[in-house]
Motif scaffolding. Structure first.
Motif: not given
Length: 546
Positions: A235-261
């Motif tokens: 959590a500290y690393k994610i916040e640090l990267l956002k402040r220093v590099y202006n990026v969003e760091f996301l761990q793999p998440m479970t999301i449904p996808v409609g189409g685009l097979e």
């Protein structure tokens, strides 16, 4: 005994290797948070080698000799350096350069605060003249002090040198520490009760941070308790990267996808390319994947889906933001590319890639050149995904073969895909649509899909959310019912049709512009969806949604 930090120790050895070669000038790029560690290690190395170590800072224009006193830095002012008390011109602030050229003092002189005058030129005439004076003074130091036992070490966080002087000064960059270096360092700051397995897990989490940042993150986590250290440091690393590099760091998440097979199938193939078996056959990830198509069709969602399929973290950066950094843009990009290279096995997502080239200026071309060089030379397992609405804004060299290996067209969803997208969002509010359930008849779906023709995923989400809000307001008055006995929220077709009236699809509102995007994407992109084979594939003729 001074605890040498692994990364600083390696940096010191590289500095001393150049010093022993009698280099009068050395440029060192080191982040500010590592400065104390670097100075301590450099001073200790000088003491062990019988070499004097001096430091000058722009802040007070004084010369100090650095010593170690009980493992702490000690500064002793050198009275021999007579600074100019009343500075008439800006060059007077850099009298240290004249002094070092002729003084009998020997050793290493650390000069901090000079880099801003050595980078790309400025429009201000006074600044330009000062920069030229400093450059001339450094050239004279190199000429006068060759084989003199004197080395001036330029120190700062951004060692960007003008091309006409860059060849005269060797540059050493303090890189982000490797996972092995982090593992060696962590026992110094972790409790003895932490196991080797935990240390390795924490080390993998810390990749992408400098040791000083790791120390802060670990100590912050330990100040609470010893539990869930990995989660807290992450959590500290994610916040640090956002402040220093202006990026969003996301761990793999479970999301449904409609189409685009078809595109999802390609992503599954990329996962196999990360295996040792693929590497044994010299197979690699694509150099880059480009997603093109109208806004709202799911390009960003597709990057997150790729993160889910590959099981890799996702770093999201707005490519257009680099233009706002001005002269710092190339430095920012260089540091960001070094970050993703060091983290490795990550998805680097460049959102709105085309917007960074809308100006068609020299900065855009330089940034494109940096990115292309990195894409060509990198050896890390980083998957680059970029999204664009207007492919015609991209420089031709970015879209030719060998740059982005695969280009997918993310088009307006067909009937079957819209049906899937509707069910994904309906399931968020209405449990009847969860786990493959349904509450509408095929005829009702035909009606809903007909009126939402040319709606993209983002617009379908808005329709469902507005319908859910409408049903909620109809079901409950201002009094709050008991939360443990809430009736289910059931979204009706009528509510969805009514909600559709308040959404004016972009593909209808800006039909000419959207069709132009789709046509250009057709020329270069592979289809991301197969031909609609669902039971809803026929009958949606009315493109105006009436």
């Amino acid at each position: 005994m001074l605890n040498n930090l692994p990364m600083s120790s390696e940096l010191i050895e590289r500095i001393f290797s150049l010093y022993k070669q009698n280099n009068p000038l050395i440029a060192v790029e080191s982040p500010l948070q590592e400065r104390i560690s670097l100075l301590k290690n450099l001073t200790q190395k000088c003491i062990n080698s019988g070499i004097n170590c001096y430091m000058w800072m722009l802040e007070d224009d004084k010369l100090y000799q650095l010593r170690m006193n009980d493992c702490e830095l000690a500064f002793s002012e050198i009275k021999e350096y007579n600074r100019i008390a009343f500075k008439v011109v800006r060059e007077d602030s850099f009298e240290i350069l004249r002094f070092w050229k002729t003084t009998q003092l020997q050793g290493i002189l650390i000069l901090e605060g000079i880099y801003p005058w050595l980078g790309q030129g400025a429009t201000d005439a006074d600044f330009f003249l000062t920069a030229e004076w400093i450059k001339s003074a450094l050239i004279n130091i190199k000429l006068y002090n060759d084989n003199s036992g004197k080395t001036a070490l330029l120190l700062g966080s951004n060692a960007s040198l003008k091309s006409d002087i860059a060849g005269l000064i060797p540059i050493i960059t303090q890189e982000l520490p490797t996972v092995e270096e982090i593992s060696d360092y962590l026992p110094q700051i972790l409790p003895d009760s932490i196991t080797l397995v935990q240390i390795n897990e924490i080390a993998n989490t810390c990749v992408g941070m400098y040791l000083a940042d790791i120390e802060t993150g670990v100590k912050t986590a330990l100040a609470i308790d010893n539990s869930e250290l990995v989660k807290k440091v992450s959590a500290y690393k994610i916040e640090l990267l956002k402040r220093v590099y202006n990026v969003e760091f996301l761990q793999p998440m479970t999301i449904p996808v409609g189409g685009l097979e078809l595109m999802q199938s390609a992503f599954k193939g990329y996962k196999r390319l990360l295996t040792p078996l693929a590497k044994s056959y010299n197979l690699r990830l694509p150099k880059g994947v480009l997603l093109i198509g109208p806004p709202g069709t799911g390009k960003s969602h597709s990057a997150k889906a790729c993160s889910q399929i590959l099981g890799l973290p996702l770093v999201i950066v707005e490519w257009g933001h680099f233009r706002s950094y001005g002269n710092m843009a190339e430095y920012k990009l260089k540091k960001l590319l070094a970050l993703v290279d060091r983290i490795n096995r990550i998805i680097f997502y460049l959102d709105d890639f085309d917007k960074g080239f809308a100006g068609d200026d020299d900065l855009s071309r330089r940034l494109a050149g940096m990115l292309l060089t990195w894409m060509q030379e990198r050896t890390s397992d980083v998957l680059i995904i970029a999204s664009a609405n207007n492919i015609q804004w991209l420089p031709p060299e970015l879209t030719r073969s060998g740059r982005f290996d695969q280009i997918f067209k993310i088009d307006l969803p067909n009937n079957g895909e819209r049906h899937s997208i509707f069910k994904i969002h309906l399931a968020r509010f209405d449990k009847r649509f969860s786990h493959g359930g349904d509450a509408f008849t095929p005829e009702e779906w035909q009606r809903l899909l007909k009126v939402t023709h040319r709606c993209v995923g983002a617009e379908i989400q808005a329709i469902v959310e507005r319908a859910a809000f409408s049903i909620f307001c109809q079901s409950f008055d201002e009094e709050t019912p008991a939360l443990e006995d809430l009736p289910p929220l059931q979204i009706t077709l009528t509510a969805l049709l009514e909600s559709r009236k308040s959404v004016n699809p972009l593909a209808i509102r800006e039909a000419d512009r959207i069709e132009s995007m789709r046509n250009k994407a057709d020329l270069q992109g592979l289809p991301s969806s197969p031909v609609d084979s669902s039971i809803y594939s026929l009958g949606d003729i009315d493109i105006f949604g009436s």
